[in-house]
Design an enzyme around this catalytic site. Structure first.
Site, PDB file in Angstrom:
ATOM      1  N   SER A 240       0.966  -1.072   0.143  1.00 20.94           N
ATOM      2  CA  SER A 240       0.351  -0.024   0.454  1.00 20.94           C
ATOM      3  C   SER A 240       0.776   1.216  -0.084  1.00 20.94           C
ATOM      4  O   SER A 240       1.945   1.523  -0.289  1.00 20.94           O
ATOM      5  CB  SER A 240      -1.019   0.407   1.324  1.00 20.94           C
ATOM      6  OG  SER A 240      -0.148   0.370   2.538  1.00 20.94           O
ATOM      7  N   LYS A 241       0.342   2.522   0.274  1.00 24.13           N
ATOM      8  CA  LYS A 241       0.545   3.926   0.130  1.00 24.13           C
ATOM      9  C   LYS A 241       2.043   3.894   0.958  1.00 24.13           C
ATOM     10  O   LYS A 241       2.870   4.167   0.613  1.00 24.13           O
ATOM     11  CB  LYS A 241       0.098   5.100  -0.024  1.00 24.13           C
ATOM     12  CG  LYS A 241       0.602   5.648  -0.395  1.00 24.13           C
ATOM     13  CD  LYS A 241      -0.943   7.045  -1.037  1.00 24.13           C
ATOM     14  CE  LYS A 241      -0.096   8.110  -0.692  1.00 24.13           C
ATOM     15  NZ  LYS A 241      -1.163   9.558  -0.929  1.00 24.13           N
TER      16      LYS A 241
END
Length: 463
Positions: A240-241
């Protein structure tokens, strides 16, 4: 048989790094086998699909050098063909009309949830005569899934995978509005594109068993499947980010070279002994789907950055110069000229030795374009004594032809004359020229700036 692979993303957002690796594996296997690599854009979700996302996918593959052998196929243009095959399945007795209402099925799902059991459609319209259909109901078309025995998949990556056919219900292949479902469209497209090997993420494994039923219903040859594990973050959780860059063009923006990224992704789930640096030609020669690991991989950004540094140091100086110029071109505080390009090109062999990314490389070249006012530790080096020394060094350098050899000789002679170590002369010079305490060799830096610019900066610092 000509091996034909495909990459089939949905254009609902930027191309994820996991998708990049899937595309790479398909490309490499096709090239390894002397076959063909194709792109299909699965854009049947018209609400979520965008032209920008489609272009982003194409730009990403182009940047990575994953060239395709035929024109891009857009799934949305083939819906008539998907419907045609659904009706063929109906005609050959391998599909049927189902008149259940959405409300009826939703109520059954809710009841199954309350009773904590798995709900599957029970096939109630499988053998009923359509004459019994209630009025006003538009039917869907469902596939007649084989009910006895198992469906066995000899997966190129996962090995033998078996599912009991009782676990597979009669899936919808054509909705009541005439639009096809994903698992049906994919099979029709892969068949019509003559795809021989489907290499994709293992999150599609369940879909594969459903899709095999469509192949069987049409009497089509089933391609070989290889389901590759997903990429996780360094903590083992879904990427994820918070872990870092996720999308292909983010890595481009962050200054990674396409060959370095491809090398890293290749080694993220595939290996060939202890080989770490794998160029494109070697990757094509060595890659085989059966060598892909079954376990999930973890993204290691530090390792990627180190690998990128290796590729940077090996990269062509002219190419790197153009990349740096492109990255700096839009900065309002910088003015590009032919002289600036020459400076950067001249010093590139030394600049790239310290850089890990093109972002680092571009930033390290800024001092070649304009003078930088030293701050902090750098400013503290320019004491009154150091400024006096710079004035004297200015005179010594002015007498040279400003070649690297003459600069080196002048600085060594000056240091010896003044009873100083070379570093005691070089560090104030470095601050005067670059505004910082780190740079390539001082002789090469002086030569790259040129006599007029270098002496002007030294004089300004001395003053």
């Amino acid at each position: 048989m000509t091996v034909r692979t495909r990459f089939a993303p949905s254009p609902t957002g930027p191309l994820h790094i996991g998708g990049v690796r899937t595309a790479l594996f398909n490309y490499l296997y096709a090239r390894h086998m002397g076959g063909q690599f194709l792109l299909r854009i699965e854009d049947t979700d018209r609400e979520r699909s965008t032209d920008a996302a489609t272009q982003g996918i194409i730009d990403s593959l182009d940047w990575l050098g994953l060239d395709r052998d035929e024109a891009t196929v857009f799934q949305s243009t083939r819906m008539e063909r998907h419907a045609q095959v659904a009706h063929q399945l109906l005609a050959n007795g391998n599909a049927y009309y189902c008149y259940c209402t959405p409300e009826e099925l939703a109520a059954e799902r809710d009841q199954a949830t309350k009773e904590k059991r798995v709900w599957r459609y029970d096939g109630r319209w499988r053998d009923r005569d359509p004459s019994e259909a209630p009025a006003g109901i538009k039917p869907v078309i469902r596939l007649k899934t084989q009910r006895d025995g198992d469906t066995v998949l000899e997966d190129l990556v996962q090995g033998t995978v078996r599912v009991g056919n009782t676990e597979l219900d009669d899936m919808i292949i054509l909705r009541s509005d005439g639009t096809p479902t994903y698992n049906h469209s994919v099979v029709v497209d892969d068949h019509d594109m003559a795809i021989t090997h489907v290499i994709r993420g293992d999150d599609h494994l369940t879909n594969t068993f459903r899709q095999i039923q469509v192949y069987r219903g049409m009497g089509w040859e089933i391609p070989r499947f290889g389901h590759i594990p997903l990429i996780h973050g360094e903590d083992g959780k879904k990427l994820s980010k918070r872990h870092g860059a996720q999308f292909a063009l983010e890595f481009r923006e962050n200054g990674y070279l396409p060959d370095a990224l491809c090398n890293y992704l290749l080694r993220l789930g595939w290996s060939h002994g202890d080989l770490e640096i794998v160029g494109r030609e070697d990757a094509i020669r060595l890659f085989d789907v059966v060598d892909i690991n079954r376990g999930a991989s973890r993204m290691d950004y530090a390792k990627l950055q180190n690998l990128n540094g290796i590729y940077l140091r090996a990269a062509d100086d002219g190419y790197l110069t153009q990349e740096v110029l492109a990255r700096l071109a839009n900065r309002p505080d910088l003015t590009m000229t032919a002289e600036i390009e020459t400076r950067i090109r001249t010093l590139m062999p030394a600049l790239k030795e310290r850089a890990k990314t093109l972002v680092d490389l571009a930033e390290s070249a800024v001092f070649l374009i304009r003078s930088i006012v030293p701050e902090g530790k750098a400013a503290a080096i320019l004491t009154a004594e150091a400024r006096d020394m710079l004035g004297a060094v200015h005179k010594a350098l002015a007498a040279t032809d400003f070649s690297v050899a003459s600069i080196d000789a002048a600085l060594r002679g000056f240091a010896e004359e003044k009873g100083l170590k070379l570093g005691q002369v070089a560090q104030p010079l470095r601050v005067a020229l670059t505004g910082g305490t780190v740079s390539p060799g001082i002789d090469a830096t002086l030569a790259a700036l040129g006599k007029t610019e270098a002496l002007a900066r030294i004089a300004a610092a001395a003053a």
